[in-house]
Design an enzyme around this catalytic site. Structure first.
Site, PDB file in Angstrom:
ATOM      1  N   ARG A 253       5.913   1.485   2.472  1.00 58.35           N
ATOM      2  CA  ARG A 253       7.276   1.832   1.525  1.00 58.35           C
ATOM      3  C   ARG A 253       8.483   1.540   2.184  1.00 58.35           C
ATOM      4  O   ARG A 253       9.364   1.531   1.521  1.00 58.35           O
ATOM      5  CB  ARG A 253       6.876   3.622   1.608  1.00 58.35           C
TER       6      ARG A 253
ATOM      7  N   ARG B 263       0.422   4.289   0.307  1.00 61.76           N
ATOM      8  CA  ARG B 263       0.067   5.248   1.191  1.00 61.76           C
ATOM      9  C   ARG B 263       0.549   5.105   2.845  1.00 61.76           C
ATOM     10  O   ARG B 263       0.534   5.648   3.437  1.00 61.76           O
ATOM     11  CB  ARG B 263      -1.347   5.604   1.387  1.00 61.76           C
ATOM     12  N   CYS B 264       1.049   3.708   2.909  1.00 62.85           N
ATOM     13  CA  CYS B 264       1.516   3.265   4.229  1.00 62.85           C
ATOM     14  C   CYS B 264       3.092   3.335   4.422  1.00 62.85           C
ATOM     15  O   CYS B 264       3.766   2.941   3.667  1.00 62.85           O
ATOM     16  CB  CYS B 264       1.099   2.035   4.496  1.00 62.85           C
ATOM     17  N   SER B 265       3.597   4.109   5.232  1.00 64.19           N
ATOM     18  CA  SER B 265       5.037   4.513   5.568  1.00 64.19           C
ATOM     19  C   SER B 265       5.769   3.052   5.808  1.00 64.19           C
ATOM     20  O   SER B 265       6.707   3.048   5.234  1.00 64.19           O
ATOM     21  CB  SER B 265       5.035   5.395   6.740  1.00 64.19           C
TER      22      SER B 265
ATOM     23  N   ASN C  65       0.729  -1.295   0.039  1.00 65.28           N
ATOM     24  CA  ASN C  65      -0.004  -0.062  -0.145  1.00 65.28           C
ATOM     25  C   ASN C  65       0.993   1.160   0.132  1.00 65.28           C
ATOM     26  O   ASN C  65       1.592   1.579   0.998  1.00 65.28           O
ATOM     27  CB  ASN C  65      -0.816  -0.063   1.229  1.00 65.28           C
TER      28      ASN C  65
END
Length: 116
Positions: A16, A11-13, A9
């Protein structure tokens, strides 16, 4: 060459960070699956969690609003699998899958645990 698939995802740190770890390891070919855009089937979720050795109740994002919205009993593995298939936002992220196994990369450093 080791192949690794990451259910990601962007948008998830944490997701990433796990992806960055995988991409930084020489000899690893990374396939990125944005599981919110291309959701896995219930059978795929069940197989990957089995490969990771975790129960669905251990891989569900209990804090997501949809848990309350649908009245999900997070201790009921069958219900959790059904809910994950219907609402992929409930799948804990990121999940890294290789021939060696699968792991929920939380913390992100766990991503390398299933590499050869």
């Amino acid at each position: 060459m080791t192949k690794a698939t990451i259910w990601h995802n962007p948008r998830c740190s944490k997701s990433r960070a796990a992806l960055a770890i995988l991409e930084g390891i020489p000899g690893v070919e990374v396939e990125v699956v944005e599981y919110l855009k291309t959701p896995p089937s219930r059978a795929e979720i069940e197989a990957v969690l089995a490969k990771a050795g975790v129960r669905p109740s251990e891989a569900v994002r209990k804090g997501e609003a949809v848990v309350k919205e649908i009245g999900l009993d997070v201790s009921d593995d069958k219900a959790v699998l059904d809910a994950m298939a219907a609402h992929p936002i409930l799948i804990e992220r990121a999940i890294v899958i290789t021939e060696k196994g699968a792991v929920i990369a939380r913390p992100p450093e766990r991503a390398s645990e299933v590499l050869n």
